[in-house]
Design a protein around this motif. Structure first.
Motif, PDB file in Angstrom:
ATOM      1  N   UNK A  20     -12.625 -36.891  31.165  1.00  0.00           N
ATOM      2  CA  UNK A  20     -11.463 -37.524  31.613  1.00  0.00           C
ATOM      3  C   UNK A  20     -11.519 -38.894  31.809  1.00  0.00           C
ATOM      4  N   UNK A  21     -12.590 -39.471  31.994  1.00  0.00           N
ATOM      5  CA  UNK A  21     -12.800 -40.893  32.085  1.00  0.00           C
ATOM      6  C   UNK A  21     -12.768 -41.574  30.957  1.00  0.00           C
ATOM      7  N   UNK A  22     -12.648 -40.884  29.896  1.00  0.00           N
ATOM      8  CA  UNK A  22     -12.314 -41.766  28.427  1.00  0.00           C
ATOM      9  C   UNK A  22     -10.626 -41.930  28.331  1.00  0.00           C
ATOM     10  N   UNK A  23     -10.518 -42.918  27.647  1.00  0.00           N
ATOM     11  CA  UNK A  23      -9.079 -43.236  27.258  1.00  0.00           C
ATOM     12  C   UNK A  23      -8.743 -42.597  26.073  1.00  0.00           C
ATOM     13  N   UNK A  24      -7.840 -41.516  25.774  1.00  0.00           N
ATOM     14  CA  UNK A  24      -7.698 -40.681  24.783  1.00  0.00           C
ATOM     15  C   UNK A  24      -6.159 -40.912  24.261  1.00  0.00           C
ATOM     16  N   UNK A  25      -6.083 -40.986  22.995  1.00  0.00           N
ATOM     17  CA  UNK A  25      -4.746 -40.959  22.468  1.00  0.00           C
ATOM     18  C   UNK A  25      -4.514 -40.092  21.292  1.00  0.00           C
TER      19      UNK A  25
END
Length: 213
Positions: A20-25
């Motif tokens: 959840x802390x990561x930036x996902x695309x």
């Protein structure tokens, strides 16, 4: 490329909190490649090879058919040895035709290898574009919406980086009409969920406007 290019770039994570802390695309590789002239050219080349090999196989079976008809017409005049020779030749021709068909269209056959060779430059080009966009937008993970191996039951348009990859590839002009047609509906009444029981959440008719920052 119906199954997508399966772009999944992961940095190590061990728990949901870390994820959840990561930036996902995510991107839609099927939509991207469908707009690429190089992809369309590759498809045309693949079709040409498939047609040529299909004709070669058809010619082989046409020759077998002629041999069979000739044998049937002359059978009554042939000796037993001559019959055996004729039937052996026909049998050998049939085996050769089957083997050639498997060699071309069988599992990992000539057509499969030709597809890999012709699609490789397209795939590599899209991957390089995704790498650049991921670096620019500081993404930790990029998923491929078009891949059957990635299940996206919910896709928030703000995480869709397809437009940016299209721009990197110089394909924005092809997408302008598509993006404009959907911009109003996305901004005024964004969908809460986009469920697809089959595991693929695809949109071949519309693409949300660019929102990621």
């Amino acid at each position: 490329m119906k199954k997508g290019l399966i772009f999944v770039t992961l940095l190590s994570f061990s728990a949901l909190g870390s994820l959840q802390a990561q930036k996902i695309g995510y991107v839609d590789s099927e939509f991207i490649t469908s707009k690429m002239p190089a992809y369309q050219k590759a498809l045309t080349e693949i079709d040409k090879f498939a047609e040529k090999w299909s004709k070669d196989i058809q010619d082989k079976y046409s020759e077998i058919d002629k041999l069979q008809k000739t044998y049937q017409a002359e059978e009554i005049l042939l000796t037993e040895d001559m019959k055996r020779d004729r039937l052996r030749i026909i049998s050998d021709k049939e085996r050769e035709a089957r083997e050639y068909n498997n060699k071309v269209f069988g599992y990992e056959g000539l057509l499969f290898e030709k597809k890999k060779d012709l699609m490789k430059p397209v795939t590599e080009t899209v991957i390089r574009a995704i790498d650049k966009v991921a670096a620019q937008k500081r993404l930790d993970m990029v998923l491929d919406k078009a891949s059957e191996g990635v299940v996206l039951l919910f896709t928030n348009p703000k995480h869709d980086y397809t437009d940016y990859v299209m721009e990197e590839l110089g394909l924005t002009a092809d997408q302008k009409a598509k993006t404009t047609a959907t911009s109003e509906s996305v901004s005024t009444n964004p969908p809460e969920k986009e469920l697809n029981p089959a595991g693929n959440s695809k949109s071949n008719t519309s693409k949300p406007t660019k929102q990621p920052k």
